[in-house]
Design a protein around this motif. Structure first.
Motif, PDB file in Angstrom:
ATOM      1  N   PHE A  13       0.769  -1.034   0.042  1.00 18.96           N
ATOM      2  CA  PHE A  13      -0.023  -0.097   0.076  1.00 18.96           C
ATOM      3  C   PHE A  13       0.757   1.262  -0.021  1.00 18.96           C
ATOM      4  N   LEU A  14       1.879   1.336   0.718  1.00 19.59           N
ATOM      5  CA  LEU A  14       3.014   2.587   0.773  1.00 19.59           C
ATOM      6  C   LEU A  14       3.516   2.574  -0.492  1.00 19.59           C
ATOM      7  N   ALA A  15       3.838   1.743  -0.936  1.00 18.95           N
ATOM      8  CA  ALA A  15       4.564   1.512  -2.584  1.00 18.95           C
ATOM      9  C   ALA A  15       3.559   2.033  -3.275  1.00 18.95           C
ATOM     10  N   ALA A  16       2.246   1.554  -3.354  1.00 23.80           N
ATOM     11  CA  ALA A  16       1.596   2.105  -4.476  1.00 23.80           C
ATOM     12  C   ALA A  16       0.995   3.711  -4.170  1.00 23.80           C
ATOM     13  N   THR A  17       0.965   4.043  -2.748  1.00 22.37           N
ATOM     14  CA  THR A  17       0.894   5.384  -2.700  1.00 22.37           C
ATOM     15  C   THR A  17       1.886   6.410  -3.143  1.00 22.37           C
ATOM     16  N   VAL A  18       3.202   6.013  -2.805  1.00 23.83           N
ATOM     17  CA  VAL A  18       4.316   6.780  -3.229  1.00 23.83           C
ATOM     18  C   VAL A  18       4.308   6.814  -4.705  1.00 23.83           C
ATOM     19  N   SER A  19       4.377   5.675  -5.444  1.00 20.38           N
ATOM     20  CA  SER A  19       4.486   5.592  -6.772  1.00 20.38           C
ATOM     21  C   SER A  19       3.230   6.151  -7.678  1.00 20.38           C
ATOM     22  N   GLY A  20       2.021   5.818  -7.054  1.00 16.83           N
ATOM     23  CA  GLY A  20       0.954   6.455  -7.796  1.00 16.83           C
ATOM     24  C   GLY A  20       0.906   7.894  -7.816  1.00 16.83           C
ATOM     25  N   LEU A  21       1.372   8.623  -6.578  1.00 21.06           N
ATOM     26  CA  LEU A  21       1.425  10.019  -6.453  1.00 21.06           C
ATOM     27  C   LEU A  21       2.404  10.654  -7.159  1.00 21.06           C
ATOM     28  N   LEU A  22       3.784   9.955  -7.241  1.00 19.75           N
ATOM     29  CA  LEU A  22       4.597  10.433  -8.139  1.00 19.75           C
ATOM     30  C   LEU A  22       4.320  10.633  -9.703  1.00 19.75           C
ATOM     31  N   VAL A  23       4.142   9.357 -10.067  1.00 18.69           N
ATOM     32  CA  VAL A  23       3.488   9.218 -11.517  1.00 18.69           C
ATOM     33  C   VAL A  23       2.473  10.229 -11.883  1.00 18.69           C
ATOM     34  N   ALA A  24       1.558  10.346 -11.187  1.00 19.19           N
ATOM     35  CA  ALA A  24       0.316  11.397 -11.276  1.00 19.19           C
ATOM     36  C   ALA A  24       0.943  12.743 -11.494  1.00 19.19           C
ATOM     37  N   ILE A  25       1.749  13.077 -10.713  1.00 22.13           N
ATOM     38  CA  ILE A  25       2.494  14.393 -11.059  1.00 22.13           C
ATOM     39  C   ILE A  25       3.185  14.539 -12.246  1.00 22.13           C
ATOM     40  N   VAL A  26       3.871  13.426 -12.643  1.00 21.86           N
ATOM     41  CA  VAL A  26       4.810  13.519 -13.832  1.00 21.86           C
ATOM     42  C   VAL A  26       3.580  13.527 -14.939  1.00 21.86           C
ATOM     43  N   PHE A  27       2.650  12.902 -15.078  1.00 21.79           N
ATOM     44  CA  PHE A  27       1.540  12.982 -15.930  1.00 21.79           C
ATOM     45  C   PHE A  27       0.723  14.345 -16.060  1.00 21.79           C
ATOM     46  N   ALA A  51      -3.130  -2.448  -6.261  1.00 21.31           N
ATOM     47  CA  ALA A  51      -3.559  -1.204  -5.357  1.00 21.31           C
ATOM     48  C   ALA A  51      -3.114   0.015  -6.299  1.00 21.31           C
ATOM     49  N   PHE A  52      -1.985  -0.243  -7.401  1.00 19.35           N
ATOM     50  CA  PHE A  52      -1.255   1.035  -7.832  1.00 19.35           C
ATOM     51  C   PHE A  52      -2.304   1.827  -8.547  1.00 19.35           C
ATOM     52  N   PHE A  53      -3.309   1.225  -9.554  1.00 16.04           N
ATOM     53  CA  PHE A  53      -4.131   2.253 -10.559  1.00 16.04           C
ATOM     54  C   PHE A  53      -5.050   2.997  -9.780  1.00 16.04           C
ATOM     55  N   PRO A  54      -5.755   2.398  -8.801  1.00 13.33           N
ATOM     56  CA  PRO A  54      -6.845   3.379  -8.263  1.00 13.33           C
ATOM     57  C   PRO A  54      -6.292   4.767  -7.902  1.00 13.33           C
ATOM     58  N   ILE A  55      -4.881   4.731  -7.326  1.00 16.72           N
ATOM     59  CA  ILE A  55      -4.257   6.092  -6.823  1.00 16.72           C
ATOM     60  C   ILE A  55      -4.008   6.783  -8.072  1.00 16.72           C
ATOM     61  N   LEU A  56      -3.369   6.067  -8.949  1.00 18.79           N
ATOM     62  CA  LEU A  56      -2.782   6.742  -9.898  1.00 18.79           C
ATOM     63  C   LEU A  56      -4.175   7.505 -10.870  1.00 18.79           C
ATOM     64  N   SER A  57      -5.164   6.708 -10.914  1.00 16.45           N
ATOM     65  CA  SER A  57      -6.308   7.153 -11.585  1.00 16.45           C
ATOM     66  C   SER A  57      -6.825   8.608 -11.003  1.00 16.45           C
ATOM     67  N   ASN A  58      -7.280   8.421  -9.641  1.00 16.71           N
ATOM     68  CA  ASN A  58      -7.726   9.206  -8.928  1.00 16.71           C
ATOM     69  C   ASN A  58      -7.089  10.693  -8.840  1.00 16.71           C
ATOM     70  N   THR A  59      -5.751  10.433  -8.643  1.00 13.74           N
ATOM     71  CA  THR A  59      -5.045  11.469  -8.404  1.00 13.74           C
ATOM     72  C   THR A  59      -4.708  12.275  -9.536  1.00 13.74           C
ATOM     73  N   THR A  60      -4.409  11.569 -10.790  1.00 11.05           N
ATOM     74  CA  THR A  60      -4.524  12.204 -12.108  1.00 11.05           C
ATOM     75  C   THR A  60      -5.584  13.146 -12.246  1.00 11.05           C
ATOM     76  N   LEU A  61      -7.025  12.284 -12.207  1.00 11.14           N
ATOM     77  CA  LEU A  61      -8.060  13.108 -12.224  1.00 11.14           C
ATOM     78  C   LEU A  61      -8.226  14.472 -11.399  1.00 11.14           C
TER      79      LEU A  61
END
Length: 338
Positions: A144-158, A207-217
């Motif tokens: 969960f922590l790995a998905a949170t950090v990676s999802g947030l960082l990738v969303a910022i890059v997007f 667990a990665f995609f929901p954080i990435l998708s929601n944060t990017t949105l």
């Protein structure tokens, strides 16, 4: 009694010689660009101070220690309301009906055990089931922590480049739609020297995609008027990200956390089923698997209770975190007065 701002003024006076010495050391002298903020409270006029002064209260309105009237700070109505009592009543009625149905119909315990037998089994096998649950908790938390950090960082890059988002977001979708049951054996084979890391990777994929998708949105859903205002004041990308995009995306990010918390647990359990590892590193899913092989159905139900309780605890914790973060400023968490 000294006030907090008086203590802060005393602290500033103690640091003043060090500030001047550091300024002279670097050659800035009195032009050292550090100015202490004025923390003193504004002076009130006599009329305003009179209105703000606490008025005497009738002693009859103050609950005494032995009167049995709860103090305002206890807020007992928060726990004894219909939203809490109604689900408890439904759950108790369901358990009672389940126990009665099992006893009346005479269903064997290896097909459907009653709630009382399940609780007894949980207490009896607690020494075996709880350590296995802790292994599953470790996998879930790390993933969960790995998905949170990676999802947030990738969303910022997007958010920084539309071309990067359009180039890589489809592959994130492919990673999400790929069944974890089908790729978990491959991951375990590739990381056969570290089974724990393999199970963490499997749970992270889920667990990665929901954080990435929601944060990017959320990062892309910024008010255009505010964005134009930041551009008008010549704010750079990082200033716009920190002061505008991230606060605007916070509700979306917290929603992604609530979804990914449960999915990380599901991914961990699925990975444990596929790995089928025993010994000291055996998770709760392995205990369910062994119990099914031995037709120990009450033990299976006891393990399922632990997994379900863990999932509920994760959801409640993340919901409380969301209310804590959003409760004072966002409309989704602020309580309405009417």
């Amino acid at each position: 009694m000294p006030q907090p701002h008086d203590m802060f003024d005393l602290f500033v006076q103690l640091l003043e010689p060090w500030r001047r010495w550091l300024g002279s050391l670097v050659g800035l002298g009195e032009s050292w660009p550090l100015h202490w903020p004025d923390w003193s409270l504004p002076k009130l006029t006599g009329a305003v101070e009179e209105k703000l002064r606490p008025q005497p209260t009738d002693e009859a309105d103050i609950p005494s220690a032995g009167s049995g009237v709860p103090a305002k700070g206890l807020n007992l109505g928060r726990w004894f309301n219909l939203e809490v009592i109604a689900p408890l009543i439904v759950g108790i009625l369901f358990l009672v009906g389940w126990e009665v149905a099992v006893r009346v119909t005479g269903v064997p315990h290896y097909l459907l055990p009653g709630p009382i037998l399940v609780v007894q089994t949980l207490i009896r096998d607690w020494g075996t089931l709880f350590p296995s649950l802790l292994i599953t908790v470790q996998i879930t938390v790390v993933a969960f922590l790995a998905a949170t950090v990676s999802g947030l960082l990738v969303a910022i890059v997007f958010t920084q480049s539309k071309w990067i988002e359009r180039s890589f977001f489809p592959y994130a979708v492919i990673l999400q739609t790929m069944p974890i049951v089908s790729i978990a054996p491959l991951i375990i084979i590739w990381l056969r020297n570290n089974t724990f890391a393999a199970m963490v990777v499997c749970a992270w994929i889920v667990a990665f995609f929901p954080i990435l998708s929601n944060t990017t949105l959320g990062l892309n859903s910024v008010d255009h008027n505010l964005l134009n205002l930041f551009q008008l004041y010549k704010a750079n990308r990082w200033q716009t990200l920190i002061y505008l995009r991230l606060p605007s995306a916070m509700p979306y990010f917290m929603g992604g956390l609530r979804i990914s918390g449960g999915l990380s647990l599901i991914g961990a359990v699925v990975a444990e089923f596929v790995a089928g590892t025993g010994g000291q590193r055996a998770g709760i899913a392995y205990q369910i698997l062994i119990s099914s092989f031995n037709l120990q159905v009450p033990r299976m139900f006891a393990a399922l209770i632990l997994v379900t309780g863990l999932g509920i605890l994760i959801f409640i914790s993340l919901s409380a975190l969301s209310d804590r973060v959003l409760g004072k400023w966002h409309e989704s968490a602020v309580r309405r007065e009417n």
